[in-house]
Design a protein around this motif. Sequence first.
Motif, PDB file in Angstrom:
ATOM      1  N   MET A  43      27.347  37.117  39.075  1.00 51.57           N
ATOM      2  CA  MET A  43      27.889  37.831  40.464  1.00 51.57           C
ATOM      3  C   MET A  43      29.188  37.254  40.776  1.00 51.57           C
ATOM      4  N   ASN A  44      29.518  36.026  41.028  1.00 49.48           N
ATOM      5  CA  ASN A  44      30.643  35.525  41.442  1.00 49.48           C
ATOM      6  C   ASN A  44      31.775  36.002  40.199  1.00 49.48           C
ATOM      7  N   GLU A  45      31.498  35.817  39.064  1.00 45.48           N
ATOM      8  CA  GLU A  45      32.440  36.224  37.949  1.00 45.48           C
ATOM      9  C   GLU A  45      32.863  37.780  37.987  1.00 45.48           C
ATOM     10  N   ILE A  46      31.844  38.567  38.250  1.00 47.83           N
ATOM     11  CA  ILE A  46      31.924  39.950  38.290  1.00 47.83           C
ATOM     12  C   ILE A  46      32.916  40.196  39.459  1.00 47.83           C
ATOM     13  N   ALA A  47      32.711  39.512  40.740  1.00 44.88           N
ATOM     14  CA  ALA A  47      33.603  39.643  41.929  1.00 44.88           C
ATOM     15  C   ALA A  47      34.841  39.213  41.581  1.00 44.88           C
ATOM     16  N   GLN A  48      34.860  38.022  41.200  1.00 43.68           N
ATOM     17  CA  GLN A  48      36.378  37.642  40.724  1.00 43.68           C
ATOM     18  C   GLN A  48      37.205  38.437  39.899  1.00 43.68           C
ATOM     19  N   GLN A  49      36.581  39.092  39.035  1.00 45.62           N
ATOM     20  CA  GLN A  49      37.063  40.077  37.961  1.00 45.62           C
ATOM     21  C   GLN A  49      37.586  41.527  38.843  1.00 45.62           C
ATOM     22  N   HIS A  50      37.121  41.616  40.022  1.00 45.87           N
ATOM     23  CA  HIS A  50      37.079  42.879  40.649  1.00 45.87           C
ATOM     24  C   HIS A  50      36.589  44.083  39.821  1.00 45.87           C
ATOM     25  N   LEU A  51      35.274  44.059  39.410  1.00 52.36           N
ATOM     26  CA  LEU A  51      34.792  44.939  38.623  1.00 52.36           C
ATOM     27  C   LEU A  51      33.998  46.112  39.090  1.00 52.36           C
ATOM     28  N   LEU A  52      33.548  45.614  40.554  1.00 51.98           N
ATOM     29  CA  LEU A  52      32.752  46.490  41.323  1.00 51.98           C
ATOM     30  C   LEU A  52      33.638  47.289  42.341  1.00 51.98           C
ATOM     31  N   SER A  53      33.089  48.586  42.908  1.00 48.24           N
ATOM     32  CA  SER A  53      33.698  48.942  44.080  1.00 48.24           C
ATOM     33  C   SER A  53      32.536  48.769  45.319  1.00 48.24           C
ATOM     34  N   ALA A  54      31.313  48.514  45.054  1.00 49.81           N
ATOM     35  CA  ALA A  54      30.326  47.872  45.775  1.00 49.81           C
ATOM     36  C   ALA A  54      29.132  47.248  45.159  1.00 49.81           C
ATOM     37  N   GLY A  55      28.410  46.443  45.850  1.00 51.65           N
ATOM     38  CA  GLY A  55      27.492  46.033  45.352  1.00 51.65           C
ATOM     39  C   GLY A  55      26.420  45.363  46.401  1.00 51.65           C
ATOM     40  N   LYS A  56      25.238  45.083  46.188  1.00 48.66           N
ATOM     41  CA  LYS A  56      24.276  44.653  47.100  1.00 48.66           C
ATOM     42  C   LYS A  56      22.853  43.984  46.379  1.00 48.66           C
ATOM     43  N   ASP A  57      22.557  42.755  46.823  1.00 49.41           N
ATOM     44  CA  ASP A  57      21.379  42.230  46.329  1.00 49.41           C
ATOM     45  C   ASP A  57      19.960  43.306  46.950  1.00 49.41           C
TER      46      ASP A  57
END
Length: 167
Positions: A43-57
């Motif tokens: 999930m950190n990798e996905i965030a660092q690559q700015h792949l999401l517009s939003a997300g929540k566990d």
Amino acid sequence: ARPGDKVLVAIDLDGAVHPQFHLNWDTTTMKSAELVQAQITSMNEIAQQHLLSAGKDISNPGTLGTLGMLLETSNVGATVELELIPRNCDVNWEDWLKLYPGSGFVLTAGEKNVQKIIEILEKVNITTNVVGSIISDQKLYLTSENDKEVVFDFYTDRITGIHDENP
């Protein structure tokens, strides 16, 4: 989340209903610390690559309730197809949608980022499917075959009461 984004649900299906906490899908106690840490790191990798517009566990309100929280705070809605939600078939739908998985997420992203997100999560045993789309109508619609029902209508319904004042 933004209209036009895809809605993804990502869940580690390799687990079991917790023997004491029946609304918990335990995906961690039987796994190695390395795998559990790799799932968090993904999930950190996905965030660092700015792949999401939003997300929540996925948390206590289950998959649809958690998605509802994300939609409410984003001032948007979504259409979700029930059968596309990743599920362990040992659990019926009604119970599955209420479960709080040890490793599960609702995510939104532009279509161009979807495949990369799926690849990152699949490497750490998290099954990820596109289950629907974000829409500007502030309602969560759940579809199944030819049926379509409103789960939340954010013009009148509140889950958290938090929303973006400047969408």
